[in-house]
Design a protein around this motif. Structure first.
Motif, mmCIF file in Angstrom:
data_model
loop_
_atom_site.group_PDB
_atom_site.id
_atom_site.type_symbol
_atom_site.label_atom_id
_atom_site.label_comp_id
_atom_site.label_asym_id
_atom_site.label_seq_id
_atom_site.Cartn_x
_atom_site.Cartn_y
_atom_site.Cartn_z
ATOM 1 N N TYR A 180 0.723 -1.111 -0.005
ATOM 2 C CA TYR A 180 0.137 -0.041 0.098
ATOM 3 C C TYR A 180 0.759 1.350 -0.056
ATOM 4 O O TYR A 180 0.293 2.325 0.129
ATOM 5 C CB TYR A 180 -0.949 0.063 1.222
ATOM 6 C CG TYR A 180 -2.152 -1.176 1.338
ATOM 7 C CD1 TYR A 180 -2.872 -0.895 0.243
ATOM 8 C CD2 TYR A 180 -1.965 -2.273 2.013
ATOM 9 C CE1 TYR A 180 -3.798 -2.102 0.214
ATOM 10 C CE2 TYR A 180 -2.797 -3.265 1.894
ATOM 11 C CZ TYR A 180 -3.804 -3.146 0.953
ATOM 12 O OH TYR A 180 -4.885 -3.789 1.193
ATOM 13 N N LEU A 266 -3.761 -0.322 10.760
ATOM 14 C CA LEU A 266 -4.111 0.011 9.291
ATOM 15 C C LEU A 266 -5.138 -1.113 8.769
ATOM 16 O O LEU A 266 -5.634 -0.853 7.505
ATOM 17 C CB LEU A 266 -2.648 0.014 8.729
ATOM 18 C CG LEU A 266 -1.973 1.221 8.955
ATOM 19 C CD1 LEU A 266 -0.509 0.966 8.318
ATOM 20 C CD2 LEU A 266 -2.416 2.494 8.460
ATOM 21 N N ARG A 267 -5.153 -2.282 9.282
ATOM 22 C CA ARG A 267 -6.136 -2.929 8.720
ATOM 23 C C ARG A 267 -7.548 -2.541 8.700
ATOM 24 O O ARG A 267 -8.335 -3.153 7.956
ATOM 25 C CB ARG A 267 -6.052 -4.537 9.583
ATOM 26 C CG ARG A 267 -4.870 -5.089 9.888
ATOM 27 C CD ARG A 267 -4.709 -5.925 10.839
ATOM 28 N NE ARG A 267 -3.393 -6.670 11.116
ATOM 29 C CZ ARG A 267 -2.292 -5.931 11.649
ATOM 30 N NH1 ARG A 267 -2.380 -4.871 12.295
ATOM 31 N NH2 ARG A 267 -1.102 -6.709 11.809
ATOM 32 N N ARG A 268 -7.783 -1.505 9.467
ATOM 33 C CA ARG A 268 -9.174 -1.001 9.421
ATOM 34 C C ARG A 268 -9.475 -0.461 8.172
ATOM 35 O O ARG A 268 -10.526 0.106 7.829
ATOM 36 C CB ARG A 268 -9.178 -0.048 10.814
ATOM 37 C CG ARG A 268 -9.348 -0.713 12.021
ATOM 38 C CD ARG A 268 -9.476 0.220 13.019
ATOM 39 N NE ARG A 268 -10.022 1.643 12.834
ATOM 40 C CZ ARG A 268 -9.670 2.696 13.516
ATOM 41 N NH1 ARG A 268 -9.070 3.134 14.188
ATOM 42 N NH2 ARG A 268 -10.883 3.764 12.913
ATOM 43 N N PHE A 269 -8.307 0.103 7.599
ATOM 44 C CA PHE A 269 -8.562 0.965 6.218
ATOM 45 C C PHE A 269 -7.840 0.121 5.036
ATOM 46 O O PHE A 269 -8.298 0.536 3.811
ATOM 47 C CB PHE A 269 -7.907 2.195 6.320
ATOM 48 C CG PHE A 269 -7.947 3.028 7.730
ATOM 49 C CD1 PHE A 269 -9.266 3.935 7.334
ATOM 50 C CD2 PHE A 269 -7.549 2.845 8.960
ATOM 51 C CE1 PHE A 269 -9.523 4.724 8.627
ATOM 52 C CE2 PHE A 269 -8.090 3.549 10.046
ATOM 53 C CZ PHE A 269 -8.973 4.533 9.931
ATOM 54 N N PHE A 270 -6.971 -0.565 5.150
ATOM 55 C CA PHE A 270 -6.330 -1.590 4.146
ATOM 56 C C PHE A 270 -6.494 -2.856 4.174
ATOM 57 O O PHE A 270 -6.176 -3.445 5.111
ATOM 58 C CB PHE A 270 -4.837 -1.012 3.902
ATOM 59 C CG PHE A 270 -4.726 0.368 3.594
ATOM 60 C CD1 PHE A 270 -4.839 1.142 2.603
ATOM 61 C CD2 PHE A 270 -4.425 1.264 4.699
ATOM 62 C CE1 PHE A 270 -4.630 2.551 2.487
ATOM 63 C CE2 PHE A 270 -4.185 2.483 4.839
ATOM 64 C CZ PHE A 270 -4.191 3.085 3.650
ATOM 65 N N ASN A 311 -8.020 8.563 8.016
ATOM 66 C CA ASN A 311 -8.657 8.139 6.925
ATOM 67 C C ASN A 311 -7.452 7.409 5.805
ATOM 68 O O ASN A 311 -6.447 7.561 5.796
ATOM 69 C CB ASN A 311 -9.405 9.391 6.274
ATOM 70 C CG ASN A 311 -8.575 10.372 5.645
ATOM 71 O OD1 ASN A 311 -7.816 10.487 4.945
ATOM 72 N ND2 ASN A 311 -8.629 11.508 6.829
ATOM 73 N N GLU A 312 -8.386 6.667 4.804
ATOM 74 C CA GLU A 312 -7.559 5.823 3.879
ATOM 75 C C GLU A 312 -6.218 6.793 2.981
ATOM 76 O O GLU A 312 -5.254 6.310 3.032
ATOM 77 C CB GLU A 312 -8.366 5.232 3.020
ATOM 78 C CG GLU A 312 -7.492 4.336 2.163
ATOM 79 C CD GLU A 312 -7.241 4.979 0.635
ATOM 80 O OE1 GLU A 312 -6.436 4.588 0.089
ATOM 81 O OE2 GLU A 312 -7.858 6.144 0.571
ATOM 82 N N LYS A 313 -6.754 8.123 2.765
ATOM 83 C CA LYS A 313 -5.794 8.573 1.996
ATOM 84 C C LYS A 313 -4.663 9.255 2.887
ATOM 85 O O LYS A 313 -3.205 9.161 2.257
ATOM 86 C CB LYS A 313 -6.659 9.878 1.138
ATOM 87 C CG LYS A 313 -7.728 9.645 0.459
ATOM 88 C CD LYS A 313 -8.344 10.808 -0.259
ATOM 89 C CE LYS A 313 -9.233 10.445 -1.514
ATOM 90 N NZ LYS A 313 -10.393 9.349 -0.943
ATOM 91 N N HIS A 314 -4.795 9.848 3.925
ATOM 92 C CA HIS A 314 -3.717 10.205 4.697
ATOM 93 C C HIS A 314 -2.834 9.320 5.231
ATOM 94 O O HIS A 314 -1.576 9.473 5.270
ATOM 95 C CB HIS A 314 -4.190 11.149 6.012
ATOM 96 C CG HIS A 314 -4.390 12.702 5.741
ATOM 97 N ND1 HIS A 314 -5.830 13.134 5.102
ATOM 98 C CD2 HIS A 314 -3.679 13.801 5.781
ATOM 99 C CE1 HIS A 314 -5.656 14.365 5.043
ATOM 100 N NE2 HIS A 314 -4.428 14.835 5.238
ATOM 101 N N LEU A 315 -3.630 7.886 5.644
ATOM 102 C CA LEU A 315 -2.782 7.149 6.158
ATOM 103 C C LEU A 315 -1.905 6.208 4.956
ATOM 104 O O LEU A 315 -0.770 5.879 5.258
ATOM 105 C CB LEU A 315 -3.759 5.922 6.758
ATOM 106 C CG LEU A 315 -4.338 6.407 7.834
ATOM 107 C CD1 LEU A 315 -5.375 5.393 8.497
ATOM 108 C CD2 LEU A 315 -3.409 6.682 8.982
ATOM 109 N N ARG A 316 -2.612 6.424 3.635
ATOM 110 C CA ARG A 316 -1.575 5.786 2.722
ATOM 111 C C ARG A 316 -0.490 6.609 2.136
ATOM 112 O O ARG A 316 0.588 6.186 2.055
ATOM 113 C CB ARG A 316 -2.622 5.747 1.158
ATOM 114 C CG ARG A 316 -1.772 4.928 0.212
ATOM 115 C CD ARG A 316 -2.672 5.000 -1.092
ATOM 116 N NE ARG A 316 -3.697 4.290 -0.873
ATOM 117 C CZ ARG A 316 -4.095 3.117 -1.269
ATOM 118 N NH1 ARG A 316 -2.995 2.323 -1.649
ATOM 119 N NH2 ARG A 316 -5.170 2.559 -1.046
#
Length: 436
Positions: A180, A266-270, A311-316
């Protein structure tokens, strides 16, 4: 039960496979000192006293299903890696007063985990090089499920409980960060120095534990009805408030921001089944140089911070920043001893000074319905801090929420400010400690 051929395939799989340390795990051995190891503890309290002989049998049956935990750490020229560990052990032990002791890589037949028992409690301690709290919790649940089966209880498979007779899913063993780390921007890390708690450092073998046990429904009522935030946001705000109170009580000539280092699962989002490390850090912060903050203002600040960053974008983007160094072709060929020197120096002089305390929240734990009737509560400890400060860990099961502080200093001022604030808000707290 699986047949003998399938069991043999598991043994063959673990015997031939080695694993490069994942993106987070690379750092932990570098920071290893005689008086510090990156060790965390997960424990469960059962409703009946533990039988150590049966627990040992359950551990022997369970651990081969987790090849990245039944492993030893080794050095290569450029990187460390995990190799299968088929030595005897690990052996269950009676619990000790100071948990999360340093874990030398060559001790304990090179195993990087320990299992303890005391009365009704089963505790798992693991080196962070093996995996994060989610992976460790999966191992603990599977171990306890097998222990209960050996006692004659019918415990199924699902959720955190894996089938000990099945082959590992390849996705359980992956370095999920690399899958990711594909954002087109690399957000910078916090760089400003923060307030550091000052205190009398304990001898390295001493870990001061203070547990606060409370009702989930009470905490939820205060968080939602009084402050209009989640339990996680509320408890983050309480810790920031306690740190601000501590700094103010010391009458510093120059105030500094108070910042919490908080891991995010991160498993919550990816989507990933990995049992290895798959977390990143966020840093809720309050800067008292801007003025006096009421507690209501702190809760609002934390709420909007969480909304913006988790959120997914910031965490990525954060994953991509973390992966950039490892994927750099030049750094890949730098000898390991030079990598260690640079990382250790950077962490001690920069990274460790970016936060005032650590806080992790595993949230409401979902337990297999077959196993739930035999369990009382869970605890989690972040373990020995790298420097003189306190770490805080939170977990809940049914209506029991535990806040577990672990500190390497004698003073417990932050903990006192924290629990006093909860009581001011009408939350009943039962305090336990490994100190008199």
């Amino acid at each position: 039960m699986k047949n003998a051929h399938e069991k043999k395939s598991i043994s063959k799989y673990s015997r031939k496979t080695w694993y490069k340390l994942d993106l987070s795990a690379i750092v932990y051995p570098t920071l290893q000192r005689k008086d510090f190891s990156s060790v965390y503890r997960l424990s469960v309290v059962l409703k009946e006293p533990v039988k150590p002989e049966i627990l040992q049998t359950a551990l022997d049956m369970t651990l081969p299903r987790f090849p990245t935990y039944k492993a030893a750490i080794r050095k290569g020229l450029f990187w460390r890696y995990l190799e299968p560990n088929n030595r005897p052990g690990p052996y269950v032990q009676a619990d000790i007063n100071n948990p999360c002791m340093p874990m030398p890589f060559k001790a304990n037949n090179r195993y990087l985990l320990r299992v303890y028992y005391h009365n009704c409690r089963i505790a798992l301690e693991a080196h962070h090089s093996l995996g994060d709290g989610t992976g460790g919790m999966c191992l603990l649940h599977t171990l306890v499920a097998q222990y209960l089966r050996l006692l004659g209880h019918d415990i199924g498979v699902g959720g955190f409980i894996l089938d000990i007779n099945s082959n590992p899913d390849p996705e359980e063993l992956e370095d999920a960060y690399l899958r990711y780390s594909n954002a087109k921007v690399r957000p910078p890390r916090p760089s400003e120095k923060t307030y550091r708690v000052r205190g009398t450092k304990e001898p390295f073998y001493t870990l001061n534990i203070i547990d606060g046990i409370m009702s989930v429904s009470e905490v939820m009522k205060v968080a939602k009805e009084k402050y209009h935030v989640t339990i996680t946001e509320y408890l983050n705000a309480v810790l920031l408030y306690a740190l601000l109170q501590k700094q103010e009580s010391e009458r510093h000539f120059r105030l500094r921001p108070v910042r919490i280092a908080m891991p995010v699962n991160l498993r919550r989002f990816f989507p990933s089944k990995t049992l290895r490390n798959f977390i990143t850090m966020i840093y809720p912060v309050i800067d008292p140089r801007l003025g006096d903050f009421s507690f209501e203002e702190i809760t609002k600040h934390v709420h909007y911070y969480m909304q913006y960053f988790i959120n997914e974008k910031h965490l990525r983007g954060d994953i991509t920043t973390n992966a950039a160094t490892q994927q750099n072709p030049f750094i890949r060929v730098v000898p390991l001893f030079l990598k260690d020197l640079v990382v250790r120096t950077f962490y001690a002089r920069v990274q460790d000074k970016n936060s005032s305390a650590g806080l992790t929240n595993m949230g409401a734990l979902k337990v297999h319905p077959d196993m739930a009737p035999y369990l009382e509560r869970f605890d989690i400890y972040m373990g020995q801090p790298f420097s003189s400060r306190t770490n805080c860990a939170i977990i809940s099961f049914n209506d029991i929420l535990t806040v577990n502080f672990a500190s390497s200093i004698k003073e417990a001022d932050v903990e006192k400010f924290f629990f006093c604030k909860l009581r001011q808000d009408g939350i009943h707290v039962k305090i336990e400690s490994n100190r008199t």
